[in-house]
Design a protein around this motif. Structure first.
Motif, PDB file in Angstrom:
ATOM      1  N   UNK A 187       0.793  -1.213   0.000  1.00 44.73           N
ATOM      2  CA  UNK A 187       0.000   0.000   0.000  1.00 44.73           C
ATOM      3  C   UNK A 187       0.827   1.266   0.000  1.00 44.73           C
ATOM      4  N   UNK A 188       0.177   2.354   0.390  1.00 44.38           N
ATOM      5  CA  UNK A 188       0.749   3.692   0.345  1.00 44.38           C
ATOM      6  C   UNK A 188       0.397   4.434   1.629  1.00 44.38           C
ATOM      7  N   UNK A 189       1.021   5.603   1.809  1.00 40.70           N
ATOM      8  CA  UNK A 189       0.736   6.456   2.961  1.00 40.70           C
ATOM      9  C   UNK A 189      -0.204   7.567   2.518  1.00 40.70           C
ATOM     10  N   UNK A 190      -1.421   7.560   3.048  1.00 41.55           N
ATOM     11  CA  UNK A 190      -2.406   8.558   2.667  1.00 41.55           C
ATOM     12  C   UNK A 190      -2.998   8.272   1.298  1.00 41.55           C
TER      13      UNK A 190
ATOM     14  N   UNK B  12      -3.785  -2.034   1.551  1.00 40.58           N
ATOM     15  CA  UNK B  12      -3.789  -1.268   2.786  1.00 40.58           C
ATOM     16  C   UNK B  12      -3.330   0.157   2.504  1.00 40.58           C
ATOM     17  N   UNK B  13      -3.754   1.078   3.342  1.00 39.70           N
ATOM     18  CA  UNK B  13      -3.314   2.472   3.285  1.00 39.70           C
ATOM     19  C   UNK B  13      -3.088   2.956   4.710  1.00 39.70           C
ATOM     20  N   UNK B  14      -2.029   3.723   4.917  1.00 34.10           N
ATOM     21  CA  UNK B  14      -1.833   4.391   6.196  1.00 34.10           C
ATOM     22  C   UNK B  14      -2.724   5.634   6.266  1.00 34.10           C
ATOM     23  N   UNK B  15      -3.420   5.792   7.373  1.00 36.18           N
ATOM     24  CA  UNK B  15      -4.172   7.023   7.631  1.00 36.18           C
ATOM     25  C   UNK B  15      -3.211   8.033   8.253  1.00 36.18           C
ATOM     26  N   UNK B  16      -2.961   9.127   7.538  1.00 36.64           N
ATOM     27  CA  UNK B  16      -2.031  10.151   8.022  1.00 36.64           C
ATOM     28  C   UNK B  16      -2.711  11.245   8.835  1.00 36.64           C
ATOM     29  N   UNK B  17      -4.014  11.451   8.620  1.00 36.72           N
ATOM     30  CA  UNK B  17      -4.705  12.554   9.293  1.00 36.72           C
ATOM     31  C   UNK B  17      -4.627  12.434  10.806  1.00 36.72           C
ATOM     32  N   UNK B  18      -4.508  11.217  11.314  1.00 31.62           N
ATOM     33  CA  UNK B  18      -4.443  11.001  12.761  1.00 31.62           C
ATOM     34  C   UNK B  18      -3.140  11.509  13.363  1.00 31.62           C
TER      35      UNK B  18
ATOM     36  N   UNK C  46       4.472  -0.592   2.702  1.00 27.16           N
ATOM     37  CA  UNK C  46       3.999   0.682   2.166  1.00 27.16           C
ATOM     38  C   UNK C  46       5.152   1.407   1.480  1.00 27.16           C
ATOM     39  N   UNK C  47       4.871   2.005   0.333  1.00 31.52           N
ATOM     40  CA  UNK C  47       5.835   2.868  -0.331  1.00 31.52           C
ATOM     41  C   UNK C  47       5.503   4.307   0.065  1.00 31.52           C
ATOM     42  N   UNK C  48       6.499   5.019   0.591  1.00 24.70           N
ATOM     43  CA  UNK C  48       6.231   6.323   1.195  1.00 24.70           C
ATOM     44  C   UNK C  48       7.316   7.340   0.853  1.00 24.70           C
ATOM     45  N   UNK C  49       6.948   8.606   0.947  1.00 23.60           N
ATOM     46  CA  UNK C  49       7.819   9.769   0.981  1.00 23.60           C
ATOM     47  C   UNK C  49       8.689   9.991  -0.251  1.00 23.60           C
TER      48      UNK C  49
ATOM     49  N   UNK D 257       4.393   1.506  -7.553  1.00 23.26           N
ATOM     50  CA  UNK D 257       5.287   0.536  -6.921  1.00 23.26           C
ATOM     51  C   UNK D 257       4.508  -0.472  -6.085  1.00 23.26           C
ATOM     52  N   UNK D 258       3.519   0.020  -5.340  1.00 19.37           N
ATOM     53  CA  UNK D 258       2.718  -0.880  -4.502  1.00 19.37           C
ATOM     54  C   UNK D 258       1.927  -1.861  -5.356  1.00 19.37           C
ATOM     55  N   UNK D 259       1.393  -1.391  -6.472  1.00 16.11           N
ATOM     56  CA  UNK D 259       0.651  -2.274  -7.374  1.00 16.11           C
ATOM     57  C   UNK D 259       1.591  -3.278  -8.019  1.00 16.11           C
ATOM     58  N   UNK D 260       2.769  -2.814  -8.438  1.00 18.20           N
ATOM     59  CA  UNK D 260       3.740  -3.725  -9.051  1.00 18.20           C
ATOM     60  C   UNK D 260       4.171  -4.803  -8.077  1.00 18.20           C
ATOM     61  N   UNK D 261       4.358  -4.435  -6.801  1.00 17.44           N
ATOM     62  CA  UNK D 261       4.743  -5.423  -5.795  1.00 17.44           C
ATOM     63  C   UNK D 261       3.610  -6.418  -5.568  1.00 17.44           C
ATOM     64  N   UNK D 262       2.383  -5.930  -5.509  1.00 12.43           N
ATOM     65  CA  UNK D 262       1.232  -6.833  -5.375  1.00 12.43           C
ATOM     66  C   UNK D 262       1.171  -7.801  -6.542  1.00 12.43           C
ATOM     67  N   UNK D 263       1.394  -7.304  -7.752  1.00  6.28           N
ATOM     68  CA  UNK D 263       1.336  -8.156  -8.930  1.00  6.28           C
ATOM     69  C   UNK D 263       2.488  -9.157  -8.941  1.00  6.28           C
TER      70      UNK D 263
END
Length: 273
Positions: A6-9, A39-45, A246-249, A258-264
């Motif tokens: 997944x990704x962050x946000x 999955x996704x990280x919730x950043x707003x928290x 998660x791929x981030x920053x 990148x996250x989709x490629x890793x899933x695939x």
């Protein structure tokens, strides 16, 4: 075991027309992102406590087998700097994460880069983190008047309570830290950077916030890097660990791809399939 990428946000303007289809309205971006990722990280928290209604809405916009990771608040990590933060933790846990139900994944605690290792502070913080639902509800029940809504303690469908910690000061790179995390089943975040290339697991799950790759000449993750990471994640999965990656920053514009490629590369089904 389960692997999720997944990704962050999910709100990031440069993704529009690249990851998100052109013309997709913003309020439908979470639904689209969660149809492509595990999955996704919730950043707003991190910035402020959210409301139970927000967590419930986010859950309702995602597939049944999707999960969120939740970033712990900066009030605890960056302002209190892990010290004397029991009530701040109580308010955070009472603010509504349990409203995610089956979609509640790990909590991620990102420490500031200038926070150095203090054994007493780290151990006291780890002791406060709830590791069972009963512990979670007991701590959340201590919320004080700064919480703007009644403590949300309903836990329908909630699975394991998990925590990961991202440590960014070199003083934490020692066996005492790793042993303390292992004793509390807290995952040491794997960053894949030159400064932090280690892939040490300290919990019954792996938590990666991939910010590399960890080599000086890298401008981003290549197809070969993705294949190599798929192999690493399979090893952890086969050893009995759930995996969150998660791929981030640093290469954020390419994070969804990148996250989709890793899933695939892992041969994982889309959420809902």
């Amino acid at each position: 075991m389960t692997i999720r990428t997944g990704i962050a946000g999910w709100v990031f303007e440069p993704w529009r027309g690249v990851f998100y289809p052109a013309g997709l309205v913003q309020k439908k971006e979470l639904a689209f992102a969660s149809s492509q990722l595990g999955s996704i990280e919730i950043n707003a928290t991190f910035r402020a406590n959210q409301k139970p209604e927000s967590f419930g809405r986010w859950a309702g916009e995602t597939p049944d087998d999707f999960v969120f990771a939740i970033k712990g608040p900066q009030l605890v990590t960056h302002i209190k700097r892990l010290r004397s933060c029991e009530i701040e933790l109580a308010n955070f846990f009472a603010s509504g994460p349990l409203a995610l139900g089956t979609r509640l994944g790990p909590f991620i605690w990102q420490l500031p880069p200038n926070l150095s290792y203090d054994p007493a502070v780290l151990n006291a913080f780890l002791d406060l983190l709830p590791r069972t639902l009963d512990e979670y509800q007991a701590l959340a029940g201590k919320a004080d008047s700064r919480l703007k809504s009644p403590p949300f303690l309903a836990a329908d469908g909630v699975g394991p309570i998990r925590h990961a910690i991202e440590i960014r000061h070199k003083s934490f790179d020692n066996d005492a830290v790793r042993d303390a995390l292992a004793a509390h089943n807290v995952a040491l975040v794997i960053a894949d950077t030159i400064e932090q290339p280690a892939r040490t697991l300290t919990a019954d799950f792996a938590y990666c916030r991939l910010q590399g790759p960890a080599r000086a000449d890298a401008a981003g993750y290549t197809p070969a890097d993705i294949v190599a990471w798929a192999g690493q994640l399979r090893q952890w999965d086969q050893a009995g660990h759930d995996v969150f990656a998660y791929f981030v920053h640093e290469d954020k514009v390419h994070a969804p791809a990148n996250a989709i490629a890793l899933r695939q590369a892992l041969g994982l089904d889309l959420p809902g399939d």
